[in-house]
Write an enzyme that holds these catalytic residues in place. Structure first.
Site, PDB file in Angstrom:
ATOM      1  N   SER A  12       0.817  -1.215   0.000  1.00  0.00           N
ATOM      2  CA  SER A  12       0.000   0.000   0.000  1.00  0.00           C
ATOM      3  C   SER A  12       0.851   1.266   0.000  1.00  0.00           C
ATOM      4  O   SER A  12       0.443   2.298   0.520  1.00  0.00           O
ATOM      5  CB  SER A  12      -0.923   0.006   1.227  1.00  0.00           C
ATOM      6  N   GLY A  13       2.051   1.193  -0.589  1.00  0.00           N
ATOM      7  CA  GLY A  13       2.880   2.370  -0.749  1.00  0.00           C
ATOM      8  C   GLY A  13       2.550   3.094  -2.046  1.00  0.00           C
ATOM      9  O   GLY A  13       1.549   2.818  -2.718  1.00  0.00           O
ATOM     10  N   ALA A  15       3.820   3.052  -5.092  1.00  0.00           N
ATOM     11  CA  ALA A  15       3.740   2.285  -6.343  1.00  0.00           C
ATOM     12  C   ALA A  15       2.446   1.482  -6.417  1.00  0.00           C
ATOM     13  O   ALA A  15       1.761   1.473  -7.448  1.00  0.00           O
ATOM     14  CB  ALA A  15       4.950   1.360  -6.469  1.00  0.00           C
ATOM     15  N   LYS A  34       0.052  -5.151   4.694  1.00  0.00           N
ATOM     16  CA  LYS A  34       0.555  -5.925   5.827  1.00  0.00           C
ATOM     17  C   LYS A  34       0.084  -5.389   7.183  1.00  0.00           C
ATOM     18  O   LYS A  34      -0.098  -6.141   8.126  1.00  0.00           O
ATOM     19  CB  LYS A  34       2.086  -5.913   5.761  1.00  0.00           C
ATOM     20  N   THR A  42       6.562   4.510   2.069  1.00  0.00           N
ATOM     21  CA  THR A  42       6.250   5.820   1.500  1.00  0.00           C
ATOM     22  C   THR A  42       6.015   6.849   2.600  1.00  0.00           C
ATOM     23  O   THR A  42       6.498   7.985   2.528  1.00  0.00           O
ATOM     24  CB  THR A  42       5.005   5.732   0.595  1.00  0.00           C
ATOM     25  N   GLN A  46      10.815  11.420   4.246  1.00  0.00           N
ATOM     26  CA  GLN A  46      10.777  12.805   4.702  1.00  0.00           C
ATOM     27  C   GLN A  46      11.229  13.772   3.614  1.00  0.00           C
ATOM     28  O   GLN A  46      10.670  14.844   3.429  1.00  0.00           O
ATOM     29  CB  GLN A  46      11.717  12.995   5.899  1.00  0.00           C
ATOM     30  N   GLU A 113      19.232  18.613  -2.869  1.00  0.00           N
ATOM     31  CA  GLU A 113      19.804  17.564  -2.031  1.00  0.00           C
ATOM     32  C   GLU A 113      21.076  17.038  -2.683  1.00  0.00           C
ATOM     33  O   GLU A 113      21.423  17.423  -3.813  1.00  0.00           O
ATOM     34  CB  GLU A 113      18.782  16.449  -1.805  1.00  0.00           C
ATOM     35  N   ASP A 208       9.605  -9.075   2.288  1.00  0.00           N
ATOM     36  CA  ASP A 208       8.669 -10.148   1.929  1.00  0.00           C
ATOM     37  C   ASP A 208       8.490 -10.289   0.417  1.00  0.00           C
ATOM     38  O   ASP A 208       8.429 -11.398  -0.114  1.00  0.00           O
ATOM     39  CB  ASP A 208       7.292  -9.899   2.559  1.00  0.00           C
ATOM     40  N   HIS A 229      21.900   5.073   4.514  1.00  0.00           N
ATOM     41  CA  HIS A 229      21.746   6.514   4.695  1.00  0.00           C
ATOM     42  C   HIS A 229      22.766   6.982   5.724  1.00  0.00           C
ATOM     43  O   HIS A 229      22.919   6.371   6.789  1.00  0.00           O
ATOM     44  CB  HIS A 229      20.328   6.851   5.173  1.00  0.00           C
ATOM     45  N   ARG A 275      25.207   9.746  -1.139  1.00  0.00           N
ATOM     46  CA  ARG A 275      25.008   9.075   0.145  1.00  0.00           C
ATOM     47  C   ARG A 275      26.062   8.029   0.458  1.00  0.00           C
ATOM     48  O   ARG A 275      26.510   7.902   1.593  1.00  0.00           O
ATOM     49  CB  ARG A 275      23.613   8.439   0.177  1.00  0.00           C
ATOM     50  N   HIS A 335      18.992   1.789   4.430  1.00  0.00           N
ATOM     51  CA  HIS A 335      17.910   2.695   4.066  1.00  0.00           C
ATOM     52  C   HIS A 335      17.129   2.253   2.830  1.00  0.00           C
ATOM     53  O   HIS A 335      15.899   2.345   2.805  1.00  0.00           O
ATOM     54  CB  HIS A 335      18.497   4.085   3.826  1.00  0.00           C
ATOM     55  N   ARG A 370      21.189   4.995  -5.552  1.00  0.00           N
ATOM     56  CA  ARG A 370      20.029   5.842  -5.874  1.00  0.00           C
ATOM     57  C   ARG A 370      20.314   7.310  -5.592  1.00  0.00           C
ATOM     58  O   ARG A 370      20.823   7.677  -4.536  1.00  0.00           O
ATOM     59  CB  ARG A 370      18.825   5.397  -5.029  1.00  0.00           C
TER      60      ARG A 370
END
Length: 518
Positions: A12-13, A15, A34, A42, A46, A113, A208, A229, A275, A335, A370
């Site tokens: 349920s994020g 994507a 879950k 998601t 922050q 960033e 999972d 991170h 990072r 992270h 990333r």
């Protein structure tokens, strides 16, 4: 009796929800989540969402920054899809009611960033992920064809005799093992930070999706590339709360025990280096001084700091620190996983009928590392792309050009006790974490293989055992990461081998895939 749906979305994020919204007018959509429907990786994002929407920006410039951060392994077509389509999906969020920060002229206020060449990161204060989740849930819930089962732990994917994925089994809040039949299944379960002892991820992020897809015969790729991170709160008795990269984007400095800024000693870009470089610099500085390192914003206007970062300031205050004045102890933590279930640019996996999107998937868009704030954008773009493919033709095998390693054998029964989660996570942090060596990776791989066998044995005996599912996920994903990290005898992006400290393009400028022997 099995539950029937045209489309099954696991997770349920960003994507999963973006895909569900696109699928809702094409058939019945079942979402399995879950925990609480709004509990996902998601919601913990922050920093923000990057997109080329500023006057001095372009998709081409965003792509260049993404490829530079990816350390030679980004798939150019995936990066082009992300950066060229991203602005459209971000504007769509705004049209749907997302309340991003605005500047004095009323335009989205763009932040900068690490490793971004211009300001291109949109924020909703310091809770961007939660704001995006709010908007997407509101949109998805408006469709009567969308049904949500919360507190639903997926135990396994179901494969038909023809080899296609036909849905999944899950355990709901009543403890019963149930099955959902669906013509198309999307795995959008997020990350696997809880495979490591130190992580910024929520407790549900146990890998999972990667584990269940691998068990179902899907190829997984690039799992050696884990992003640590650099700045998680590191105070005794306090949770490992993420101190967003946006802090350094707004001027925060990393300092040592003596109060000295140290990043330029290691990297020309200083506090705004990528990072992986910042995380390794912190580890090196701690080893050099024998003391902790800190994040400081004391040289900035304290009212601005507290107003700009209310969520982070509150978390620091609860741990006994004033973000605006105090130096806050930090250290790296797991992270984000750059690798995952291998997919093409429309979410198709190597198993027909099975799709994947978001952090659980690997399109090659992130390469070996990333770029900050690309993850939320990835969820939007590739969640929508996966939905488009799910509505259309049957799945075909993806092609990342990955080299397939020797297949991994399925597991025989084991009489060993179910592994203890902390022991697995501690082993991963010590031997498969930020600094890796062949000896540590071999030892970890052998132990994880034994634990994986024990968890598989328990699952066969008790298919609805939630603890066995969690243990199997951590052991399986940990084993796959350790195996991939041992194979890659170089240092690249988020993968650092102390015994092979240099990048080796001759032998390792390629992707490696693992698959279960069938």
């Amino acid at each position: 009796m099995a539950i029937a749906g045209d489309f099954l979305v696991i997770g349920s994020g960003i994507a999963g929800l973006r895909a569900a919204i696109s699928l809702a007018d094409a058939g019945r959509v079942v979402i399995l989540t879950k925990a609480d429907p709004r509990e996902s990786n998601t919601g913990y994002a922050q920093g923000g969402i990057a997109a080329a929407v500023g006057p001095d920006d372009s998709p081409g410039l965003h792509a260049s920054d993404t490829i530079a951060a990816g350390d030679g392994l980004c798939v150019p077509e995936a990066v082009a899809a992300l950066t060229e389509e991203g602005p459209r999906y971000v504007r769509e969020l705004i049209e749907w009611g997302a309340e991003f920060d605005r500047d004095a002229s009323g335009q989205p206020a763009l932040g900068r960033e690490a490793a971004h060449s211009v300001r291109r990161v949109l924020h909703a204060r310091d809770a961007t992920g939660r704001e995006i989740s709010r908007v997407l849930w509101q949109k998805a819930a408006a469709h009567p064809s969308v049904t949500v089962y919360d507190d639903a732990l997926v135990m396994s994917l179901v494969r038909a005799r023809t080899g296609e994925c036909g849905g999944a089994t899950f355990v709901g809040r009543d403890g019963r093992l149930q099955q959902i039949e669906a013509a198309r299944t999307l795995v959008a379960t997020g990350g696997a930070g809880q495979v490591f002892r130190e992580t910024t991820n929520p407790a549900i992020a146990t890998g999972d999706g990667i584990a269940m897809a691998f068990d179902a015969g899907a190829r997984v790729v690039d799992l050696e590339f884990v992003q640590f991170h650099p700045t998680a709160l590191s105070a005794e008795g306090a949770p490992r709360f993420l101190l967003s990269e946006a802090l350094r984007g707004e001027g925060a400095r990393l300092i040592n025990e003596a109060g000295e800024p140290f990043m330029t000693r290691y990297e020309p870009a200083g506090d705004l280096a990528s990072r992986d470089l910042v995380a390794r610099a912190i580890v090196t500085e701690v080893a050099r001084t024998g003391a902790p390192v800190y994040l400081s914003m004391a040289h900035l206007d304290p009212d601005y700091v507290r107003r700009r970062f209310p969520t982070i300031a509150r978390a620091c205050r609860e741990a006994g620190f004033d973000l605006a004045i105090d130096r806050v102890p930090v250290s790296p933590a797991a992270h984000y996983v750059m690798g995952g279930i291998e997919t093409d640019l429309h979410g198709r996996t190597s198993v027909s009928g099975l799709f994947a999107a978001g952090e659980v998937a690997c399109t090659g868009v992130h390469g070996a590392n990333r770029l900050a704030s690309n993850s939320l954008l990835e969820g939007l773009v590739f969640g929508a792309r996966a939905a488009e493919a799910m509505r259309g033709a049957r799945s075909s095998a993806p092609s990342l050009g990955a080299t397939a390693a020797e297949p991994i054998d399925d597991l025989a029964d084991s009489g060993r006790a179910l592994p203890e989660p902390f022991a697995m996570r501690d082993l991963m942090w010590r031997h498969v974490g930020l600094v890796r060596t062949a000896d540590g990776l071999r030892d970890a791989g052998l132990q994880l293989a034994a634990w994986r066998a024990a968890a598989a044995s328990r699952r066969r005996a008790a298919p609805g055992d939630r603890e066995a599912r969690r243990a199997a996920s951590v052991a399986t994903v940990g084993f796959l990461i350790a195996r991939a990290a041992l194979r890659r005898e170089e240092t690249r992006g988020g993968h650092y081998r102390a015994d092979f400290p240099d990048r080796d393009d001759i032998h390792f400028k390629r992707h490696f895939a693992d698959v279960l022997r069938t």
